[in-house]
Structure formats: structure tokens, C-alpha cells
Design a protein around this motif. Structure first.
Motif, PDB file in Angstrom:
ATOM      1  N   ARG A   1       3.696  10.662  -9.099  1.00 24.58           N
ATOM      2  CA  ARG A   1       3.191  10.657 -10.468  1.00 24.58           C
ATOM      3  C   ARG A   1       3.935   9.662 -11.363  1.00 24.58           C
ATOM      4  O   ARG A   1       4.237   9.925 -12.523  1.00 24.58           O
ATOM      5  N   GLY A   2       4.269   8.519 -10.776  1.00 30.35           N
ATOM      6  CA  GLY A   2       4.877   7.441 -11.535  1.00 30.35           C
ATOM      7  C   GLY A   2       6.376   7.543 -11.734  1.00 30.35           C
ATOM      8  O   GLY A   2       6.952   6.771 -12.487  1.00 30.35           O
ATOM      9  N   ASN A   3       7.017   8.452 -11.044  1.00 31.74           N
ATOM     10  CA  ASN A   3       8.456   8.634 -11.186  1.00 31.74           C
ATOM     11  C   ASN A   3       9.172   7.684 -10.226  1.00 31.74           C
ATOM     12  O   ASN A   3       9.216   7.923  -9.017  1.00 31.74           O
ATOM     13  N   LEU A   4       9.761   6.607 -10.764  1.00 28.74           N
ATOM     14  CA  LEU A   4      10.414   5.615  -9.906  1.00 28.74           C
ATOM     15  C   LEU A   4      11.655   6.171  -9.215  1.00 28.74           C
ATOM     16  O   LEU A   4      12.033   5.692  -8.146  1.00 28.74           O
ATOM     17  N   ARG A   5      12.283   7.189  -9.787  1.00 32.25           N
ATOM     18  CA  ARG A   5      13.424   7.822  -9.099  1.00 32.25           C
ATOM     19  C   ARG A   5      12.946   8.492  -7.810  1.00 32.25           C
ATOM     20  O   ARG A   5      13.633   8.448  -6.786  1.00 32.25           O
ATOM     21  N   GLU A   6      11.777   9.112  -7.851  1.00 27.16           N
ATOM     22  CA  GLU A   6      11.202   9.715  -6.641  1.00 27.16           C
ATOM     23  C   GLU A   6      10.806   8.635  -5.639  1.00 27.16           C
ATOM     24  O   GLU A   6      10.980   8.804  -4.438  1.00 27.16           O
TER      25      GLU A   6
ATOM     26  N   VAL B   1      15.557   3.205  -1.033  1.00 20.84           N
ATOM     27  CA  VAL B   1      16.051   1.968  -1.622  1.00 20.84           C
ATOM     28  C   VAL B   1      16.712   2.284  -2.960  1.00 20.84           C
ATOM     29  O   VAL B   1      16.590   3.391  -3.480  1.00 20.84           O
ATOM     30  N   SER B   2      17.400   1.313  -3.524  1.00 19.81           N
ATOM     31  CA  SER B   2      18.025   1.499  -4.827  1.00 19.81           C
ATOM     32  C   SER B   2      16.953   1.496  -5.917  1.00 19.81           C
ATOM     33  O   SER B   2      15.837   1.003  -5.709  1.00 19.81           O
ATOM     34  N   TYR B   3      17.320   2.013  -7.076  1.00 20.23           N
ATOM     35  CA  TYR B   3      16.380   2.023  -8.193  1.00 20.23           C
ATOM     36  C   TYR B   3      15.941   0.605  -8.569  1.00 20.23           C
ATOM     37  O   TYR B   3      14.740   0.370  -8.745  1.00 20.23           O
ATOM     38  N   PRO B   4      16.877  -0.372  -8.678  1.00 15.95           N
ATOM     39  CA  PRO B   4      16.430  -1.736  -9.005  1.00 15.95           C
ATOM     40  C   PRO B   4      15.449  -2.312  -7.974  1.00 15.95           C
ATOM     41  O   PRO B   4      14.521  -3.027  -8.332  1.00 15.95           O
ATOM     42  N   THR B   5      15.644  -1.983  -6.703  1.00 17.67           N
ATOM     43  CA  THR B   5      14.716  -2.469  -5.677  1.00 17.67           C
ATOM     44  C   THR B   5      13.354  -1.798  -5.826  1.00 17.67           C
ATOM     45  O   THR B   5      12.318  -2.461  -5.724  1.00 17.67           O
ATOM     46  N   ALA B   6      13.349  -0.487  -6.068  1.00 17.27           N
ATOM     47  CA  ALA B   6      12.078   0.222  -6.276  1.00 17.27           C
ATOM     48  C   ALA B   6      11.348  -0.367  -7.478  1.00 17.27           C
ATOM     49  O   ALA B   6      10.137  -0.614  -7.422  1.00 17.27           O
ATOM     50  N   ARG B   7      12.075  -0.623  -8.550  1.00 15.55           N
ATOM     51  CA  ARG B   7      11.464  -1.197  -9.756  1.00 15.55           C
ATOM     52  C   ARG B   7      10.952  -2.614  -9.477  1.00 15.55           C
ATOM     53  O   ARG B   7       9.855  -2.976  -9.899  1.00 15.55           O
TER      54      ARG B   7
ATOM     55  N   SER C   1       0.835  -1.211   0.000  1.00 15.10           N
ATOM     56  CA  SER C   1       0.000   0.000   0.000  1.00 15.10           C
ATOM     57  C   SER C   1       0.865   1.254   0.000  1.00 15.10           C
ATOM     58  O   SER C   1       0.572   2.231  -0.697  1.00 15.10           O
ATOM     59  N   GLU C   2       1.945   1.232   0.800  1.00 17.75           N
ATOM     60  CA  GLU C   2       2.867   2.368   0.840  1.00 17.75           C
ATOM     61  C   GLU C   2       3.531   2.566  -0.517  1.00 17.75           C
ATOM     62  O   GLU C   2       3.668   3.683  -1.005  1.00 17.75           O
ATOM     63  N   MET C   3       3.930   1.481  -1.155  1.00 19.21           N
ATOM     64  CA  MET C   3       4.550   1.562  -2.478  1.00 19.21           C
ATOM     65  C   MET C   3       3.587   2.195  -3.466  1.00 19.21           C
ATOM     66  O   MET C   3       3.968   3.097  -4.226  1.00 19.21           O
ATOM     67  N   LEU C   4       2.351   1.775  -3.466  1.00 18.35           N
ATOM     68  CA  LEU C   4       1.353   2.332  -4.375  1.00 18.35           C
ATOM     69  C   LEU C   4       1.099   3.803  -4.072  1.00 18.35           C
ATOM     70  O   LEU C   4       1.044   4.633  -4.985  1.00 18.35           O
ATOM     71  N   ARG C   5       0.979   4.138  -2.801  1.00 13.77           N
ATOM     72  CA  ARG C   5       0.739   5.531  -2.408  1.00 13.77           C
ATOM     73  C   ARG C   5       1.886   6.433  -2.859  1.00 13.77           C
ATOM     74  O   ARG C   5       1.679   7.489  -3.446  1.00 13.77           O
ATOM     75  N   VAL C   6       3.123   5.988  -2.620  1.00 11.01           N
ATOM     76  CA  VAL C   6       4.298   6.773  -3.005  1.00 11.01           C
ATOM     77  C   VAL C   6       4.389   6.883  -4.525  1.00 11.01           C
ATOM     78  O   VAL C   6       4.686   7.948  -5.071  1.00 11.01           O
ATOM     79  N   PHE C   7       4.116   5.787  -5.225  1.00 10.95           N
ATOM     80  CA  PHE C   7       4.165   5.803  -6.683  1.00 10.95           C
ATOM     81  C   PHE C   7       3.161   6.804  -7.251  1.00 10.95           C
ATOM     82  O   PHE C   7       3.485   7.596  -8.136  1.00 10.95           O
TER      83      PHE C   7
END
Length: 134
Positions: free
Chosen positions: A68-73, A80-86, A58-64
Motif C-alpha cells: 500500500r505504498g509503504n517504502l519501508r515495507e 534492500v536499503s531504503y535509499p535503494t528502494a526509493r 514488475s516485482e517492484m510495482l507488485r510489492v509497492f
């Protein structure tokens, strides 16, 4: 939720289970109730895919959505690292049934996992789970 319901009902809410504890199939919502007047409705109600998400998902979805869909944000906010976020985002898509068949799971490698434990972005228990999946 109204103040009247909060005062009359429990002080904390629990997340409803989404899977049957006996067979593992998805549970169906068959009863709804009003905490204020006691009215109850019985029937077979459409499930909520988002209600089955755990707190981390739920937190991942809320943050995403907030970014506005920016995985760097997302990466910065979750620490976390970009690969982990992805990877977490891809896991979320799979859980919601939105991942394409061509999408392969993108799990972080061993070095990334250990690096995130060292930085405090990942707990040892989460790391152990991820390492066991490699």
C-alpha cells in the motif's frame, strides 16, 4: 488463460519486446490472436505501459502495491536499503512517465551499493551497473 489454451499452446510464455531492435522506437501492437480457435484481429491497438516493465520492475510495482505504498515495507520485502528502494521506485515512475520534472534521480552512493553487495541484497552485476552510473 484457459486449460484448453495451455494444453494446446506453449508451456511457457515470453514477454513481448517493447522496443524495435532496429531503431529503438516503441513497438506498436498490430495483431492479436486467440490460441484456442485461431481467430486473429489486426489493427493498431493501444500499448500497455505496464507490459514493457522487466521482471525486476514488475516485482517492484507488485510489492509497492501490496504494501500500500509503504517504502519501508518494500525495503524489507526486497531486502534492500531504503535509499535503494526509493531509487528503484523513482526509476519505475520515470519509466512509466509518472515522475515529475522536479524529481532528481536518487541513486544510492558507492558505500550503500557495496554494503548491499556484501549483504547479498544486490548482485555484483547490478552493483557494477550502479557504480558505473555514479
Amino acid at each position: 488463460m484457459s486449460e484448453r489454451v495451455r494444453a494446446a499452446g506453449p508451456q511457457h510464455e515470453h514477454r513481448a519486446p517493447s522496443a524495435c531492435p532496429v531503431c529503438g522506437d516503441r513497438l506498436a501492437v498490430t495483431r492479436l490472436g486467440c490460441g484456442t480457435c485461431g481467430t486473429e484481429l489486426a489493427g493498431l491497438f493501444a500499448p500497455c505501459d505496464y507490459c514493457a516493465l522487466d521482471d525486476r520492475e514488475s516485482e517492484m510495482l507488485r510489492v509497492f502495491l501490496a504494501s500500500r505504498g509503504n517504502l519501508r515495507e518494500v525495503e524489507k520485502h526486497l531486502g534492500v536499503s531504503y535509499p535503494t528502494a526509493r531509487a528503484r521506485f523513482n526509476d519505475l515512475l520515470r519509466k512509466l512517465g509518472l515522475a515529475g520534472a522536479e524529481e532528481a534521480p536518487s541513486a544510492p552512493n558507492r558505500d550503500q551499493i557495496l554494503s548491499e553487495v556484501a549483504s547479498g541484497a544486490l548482485s555484483p552485476d547490478e552493483a557494477a551497473t550502479l557504480l558505473a552510473q555514479l
